[in-house]
Design a protein around this motif. Structure first.
Motif, short mmCIF file in Angstrom:
data_model
loop_
_atom_site.label_atom_id
_atom_site.label_comp_id
_atom_site.label_asym_id
_atom_site.label_seq_id
_atom_site.Cartn_x
_atom_site.Cartn_y
_atom_site.Cartn_z
N HIS A 330 23.76 -3.60 7.01
CA HIS A 330 23.52 -2.61 7.56
C HIS A 330 24.76 -1.55 8.13
N ALA A 331 24.56 -0.46 7.53
CA ALA A 331 25.70 0.67 7.82
C ALA A 331 25.04 1.92 8.29
N ASN A 332 25.60 2.78 8.97
CA ASN A 332 24.86 3.94 9.50
C ASN A 332 26.19 4.80 9.66
N CYS A 333 25.91 5.93 8.92
CA CYS A 333 27.10 6.97 8.84
C CYS A 333 26.67 8.24 9.05
N PHE A 334 27.44 8.82 9.65
CA PHE A 334 27.35 10.39 9.92
C PHE A 334 27.96 10.89 8.40
N VAL A 335 27.68 11.96 8.23
CA VAL A 335 28.26 12.68 7.10
C VAL A 335 28.24 14.10 7.29
N ALA A 381 30.41 13.32 19.14
CA ALA A 381 30.24 12.43 20.31
C ALA A 381 30.89 10.98 20.02
N PHE A 382 30.82 10.70 18.43
CA PHE A 382 30.93 9.45 18.38
C PHE A 382 32.44 8.90 18.50
N LYS A 383 33.50 10.17 18.48
CA LYS A 383 34.87 9.63 19.05
C LYS A 383 34.86 9.03 20.35
#
Lengths: 410, 102
Positions: A330-335, A381-383
């Motif tokens: 499983h990977a979940n990435c913002f691009v 927000a991820f930071k």
């Protein structure tokens, strides 16, 4: 008293220290984590530093701040793993016995692998943005660059965060537009793959975005050399691409410690069982994050999902029970796609990135594989989530380690 | 999907890579090479055999690994299978597209 040793206090190692600190009985287990650095770098921030979106202060914090009090942090260089004797040798000549070893030493760039890459143009017109130094030098260059041919380039796969170079190209487009000089910059995206990304469905969406942003793509390019004098890159087939500014992702390799210890493959990645995350060679060694050779993305989200699985497996292992938890890739990435928008992709070993809503089926608020402002806000927000939730090993609400299928259009 | 070739049918994916390596034979290899506009020489076959051996051993393939295999260097690999050598060579060899690209 038994001892569990974690090598590397980056994203993966720090998360394991936090998980295991909660789970292991302190009267039976001592946990030691070793890293030669004193600072923890928020690597996703390297993408934003060159464009003056983040400052160095956003990216660097002391390692110690994220290691639980009961876990012993050793600030030392690791010389060798002697796996047959269950020993880790440190640079000052001491050795440390372990009962369980976790390798989380990550991956880093090796520009020396390509002829001429680290030549006289290195950090003048040839830059990486996968190190803090590179991203900072590139920021200074972009502040004064007057335009020309910008080439964004990937040397070879696998690399950390395979979407980062694409994001760099999108953000560059946006950056030069804001500076009112987009017409002076020709952007070319050069990749060894046959399209923008490694998975066909996401590639179609991303190729379309490249076109929309007037970014040319040169695919199937296997670089042989950087010609510093004539400022061009040349591939094994003889194809040449000229540049005024080359932003490259050099070959990524696992830590040299693996070579010294005889534990790595030809790129110093540790052969690892892709479901259990146990080393293929030694049952008391486990590997997570970028250090392993498993066919999952080298990304923080992957390390996060792995950490949840691996914690359960290590608990089973030390009780002598079979390891039941299986990592699904499983990977979940913002691009980041520029102009304050982003895409979100969610995939695993068997399912490609698809369209849909995330994390709540049919509601979102994030949308998969589609550009939206909400996704961009999610990425920024991820930071905060990274520093305050992720490193501490706290599960992200509604985002379980295993990929969910509801709300997705397979 | 099914593909008719050499008086038989093989199972291939959207990009034309064979799904069942067991369906491969030399005749099919030659036909796949013709489709890729490559005439197979002795050297080509040595590389195809190496790729198939690695596939049987479940070793993941990459251009770098083939370059270091001692069978062929990267320059010659490009000369023999122009443009995208790993993709072309694996397709002819009947093995899945290398997943070195995650």
């Amino acid at each position: 008293m038994k001892r569990l040793v974690i090598l590397g206090a980056g994203t993966a190692g720090t998360m394991m220290a936090n998980h295991l600190d909660h789970e292991l009985n302190p009267s039976e287990w001592e946990i030691v984590i070793i890293d030669e650095r004193k600072e923890h770098y928020y690597q996703p921030g390297y993408l934003f530093l060159p464009f003056d979106i983040y400052t160095p202060e956003d990216i660097i914090k002391p390692i110690q701040k994220f290691i639980p009090k009961k876990v012993q942090l050793l600030n030392e260089k690791i010389e060798k793993i002697n796996a047959k004797e269950n020993e880790v040798w440190l640079s000052k000549g001491e050795s440390l016995h372990y009962d369980v070893l976790i390798i989380a030493t990550g991956a880093k760039i090796a520009p020396g692998e390509i002829q001429g890459m680290q030549g006289e143009e290195w950090y003048r017109t040839v830059f990486d943005f996968y190190t803090f130094e590179g991203a900072l030098a590139l920021r200074d260059k972009l502040r004064v660059w007057e335009g020309g041919k910008l080439v964004v380039h990937i040397t070879e796969m696998p690399i950390k965060c395979p979407v980062a170079p694409l994001e760099f190209a999108f953000l560059a487009d946006s950056f030069f537009r804001h500076k009112k000089m987009r017409d002076k910059v020709e952007i070319t995206y050069v990749t060894p793959l046959d399209g923008a990304f490694t998975k066909p469905r996401a590639t179609a969406a991303l190729n379309h975005l490249l076109e929309e942003k007037n970014i040319a793509i040169e695919s199937d390019f296997a670089i042989a050399e950087v010609d510093n004098e004539n400022k061009k890159i040349i591939d094994y087939g003889g194809r040449e691409i000229p540049f005024d500014l080359l932003v490259t992702v050099p070959t990524n390799k696992g830590d040299e410690l693996m070579e010294r210890s005889g534990l790595g493959d030809e790129l110093n990645y540790v052969p690892t069982n892709k479901s259990t995350l146990q080393s293929m060679a030694f049952p008391d060694i486990f590997v997570l994050g970028d250090a392993s050779n498993i066919p999952a993305s080298k990304a923080g989200s992957v390390a996060h999902f792995q950490a949840e699985v691996l914690t359960k497996n290590i608990l089973s292992y030390i009780k002598g029970e079979p390891m039941k938890e299986e990592f699904d890739g499983h990977a979940n990435c913002f691009v980041e796609t520029g102009n304050g928008k982003a895409l979100l992709i969610d995939f695993n070993y068997t399912h490609e990135p698809v369209e849909g809503s995330f994390p709540f089926s049919g509601f979102g608020p994030l949308s998969l594989l589609k550009e939206s402002r909400m996704n961009h806000i999610g990425k920024l927000a991820f930071k905060w989530v990274y520093w305050n939730v992720l490193l501490k090993g706290i599960p992200i609400p509604f985002v379980p380690a295993k990929m969910q299928e509801a709300g997705k259009h397979f | 999907m099914e593909k008719a070739i050499c008086n038989t049918t093989i199972e291939v994916n959207e990009e034309g890579f064979m799904i069942n390596f067991s369906e491969w034979n030399k005749e099919i290899g030659e036909e796949l090479a013709r489709e890729a506009m490559i005439e197979l020489s002795e050297r080509h076959w040595e590389i195809i055999e190496y790729i198939q051996d690695e596939h049987r051993k479940e070793v993941p393939l990459s251009i770098r690994k083939i370059g270091k295999s001692g069978v062929v260097d990267i320059k010659e690999f490009y000369a023999l299978f122009p443009k995208a050598p790993l993709k072309t060579a694996t397709k002819i060899a009947g093995v899945p597209k290398p997943a070195s690209c995650i």
